[in-house]
Design a protein around this motif. Sequence first.
Motif, short mmCIF file in Angstrom:
data_model
loop_
_atom_site.label_atom_id
_atom_site.label_comp_id
_atom_site.label_asym_id
_atom_site.label_seq_id
_atom_site.Cartn_x
_atom_site.Cartn_y
_atom_site.Cartn_z
N ARG A 192 -14.90 -18.08 1.34
CA ARG A 192 -14.61 -17.26 2.67
C ARG A 192 -14.39 -18.06 3.85
N GLY A 193 -14.52 -19.35 3.68
CA GLY A 193 -14.15 -20.13 5.04
C GLY A 193 -12.55 -20.11 5.17
N ALA A 194 -11.76 -19.68 4.40
CA ALA A 194 -10.59 -19.39 4.60
C ALA A 194 -10.26 -17.85 5.34
N LEU A 195 -11.22 -17.08 5.37
CA LEU A 195 -11.10 -15.78 5.92
C LEU A 195 -10.23 -15.58 7.10
N LEU A 196 -10.67 -16.19 8.14
CA LEU A 196 -10.06 -16.18 9.51
C LEU A 196 -8.66 -16.61 9.45
N PRO A 197 -8.21 -17.83 8.79
CA PRO A 197 -6.87 -18.06 8.67
C PRO A 197 -5.91 -16.95 7.99
N GLU A 231 -8.43 0.16 5.57
CA GLU A 231 -7.67 -0.17 3.96
C GLU A 231 -7.46 -1.63 3.67
N THR A 232 -6.79 -2.20 4.55
CA THR A 232 -6.48 -3.57 4.36
C THR A 232 -7.71 -4.52 4.20
N ALA A 233 -8.67 -4.00 5.09
CA ALA A 233 -9.88 -5.00 5.13
C ALA A 233 -10.68 -4.65 3.71
N VAL A 234 -10.37 -3.64 3.16
CA VAL A 234 -10.91 -3.31 1.59
C VAL A 234 -10.31 -4.31 0.73
N GLU A 235 -9.06 -4.35 0.88
CA GLU A 235 -8.15 -5.23 0.10
C GLU A 235 -8.61 -6.73 0.32
N VAL A 236 -8.71 -7.17 1.36
CA VAL A 236 -9.38 -8.40 1.81
C VAL A 236 -10.75 -8.86 1.14
N LEU A 289 -10.31 -9.65 -2.29
CA LEU A 289 -9.93 -11.05 -2.78
C LEU A 289 -11.04 -11.99 -2.23
N PHE A 290 -11.51 -11.61 -1.27
CA PHE A 290 -12.79 -12.79 -0.98
C PHE A 290 -14.20 -12.43 -1.62
N GLU A 291 -14.10 -11.48 -2.35
CA GLU A 291 -15.50 -11.41 -2.93
C GLU A 291 -16.75 -10.83 -2.00
N LEU A 292 -16.30 -10.24 -0.86
CA LEU A 292 -17.09 -9.78 0.07
C LEU A 292 -17.15 -8.34 0.00
N HIS A 293 -18.24 -7.77 0.75
CA HIS A 293 -18.41 -6.56 1.09
C HIS A 293 -17.28 -6.08 2.13
N PRO A 294 -16.62 -4.88 2.47
CA PRO A 294 -15.72 -4.93 3.28
C PRO A 294 -16.26 -4.71 4.68
N VAL A 295 -17.44 -4.45 4.87
CA VAL A 295 -18.02 -4.48 6.28
C VAL A 295 -18.13 -6.03 6.79
N GLN A 296 -18.22 -6.75 5.71
CA GLN A 296 -18.48 -8.13 6.15
C GLN A 296 -16.77 -8.49 6.95
N VAL A 297 -15.73 -8.08 6.08
CA VAL A 297 -14.57 -8.52 6.54
C VAL A 297 -14.30 -7.88 8.17
N LEU A 298 -14.69 -6.44 8.13
CA LEU A 298 -14.27 -5.74 9.56
C LEU A 298 -15.28 -6.29 10.53
N ARG A 317 -13.28 -7.50 14.04
CA ARG A 317 -13.82 -6.57 15.17
C ARG A 317 -14.30 -7.55 16.17
N PHE A 318 -14.67 -8.78 15.70
CA PHE A 318 -15.31 -9.84 16.66
C PHE A 318 -14.19 -10.55 17.36
N TYR A 319 -13.26 -10.98 16.51
CA TYR A 319 -11.90 -11.95 17.14
C TYR A 319 -11.08 -11.14 17.91
N ASN A 320 -10.83 -11.48 19.24
CA ASN A 320 -9.98 -10.47 20.10
C ASN A 320 -8.37 -10.84 19.53
N LEU A 321 -8.20 -11.89 18.86
CA LEU A 321 -6.72 -11.91 18.43
C LEU A 321 -6.22 -11.28 16.91
#
Length: 154
Positions: A21-26, A41-46, A49-58, A62-66
């Motif tokens: 999950r350390g690689a999530l942002l890059p 839908e892409t966040a679900v795919e991510v 890949l990262f074995e996370l809940h989609p909400v954790q990716v979202l 939504r936190f980072y403005n880039l």
Amino acid sequence: MISDATRSAVAELMKHFPEKRGALLPALHLIQRELGHVATETAVEVAELFELHPVQVLEVVRFYNLIYDAPQAQHHVTVCTNLSCSLRGARRLLRQLEAHLGVVAGTATPDGRIHLGHEECLGACAGAPMMRVDERYHEDLDVETAKSILDALE
Ligand code: FES
């Protein structure tokens, strides 16, 4: 849908972190470079890949403005309007660019070419006034130079 090439690049990134999950942002930057934004839908795919809940990716998206969760203009132009830049004319620069593009800050041109916005300090105070165009900084700007930079964007 995330391509096999980007999936491989993300897998490669993960190898550089003790926890994947350390690689999530890059990884999100890589994925956004391919798809233009990171839709739900892409966040679900991510998340898979990262074995996370989609909400954790979202939450990260939504936190980072880039990182964007919806389709964007082709170019993002951001004028810094914090103190140092404002003292050197940034607010006037922003108003002039609004007039030049025919938009108000926070919106995009009707053709979707340029989104104009403003932000607080972008960390280049010595080069005030400045603006960021996509990932590139332009410093010590005057209005005419800024306009010509925008006009040169494809
Ligand atoms: S105040 Fe504009 S970059 Fe710092």
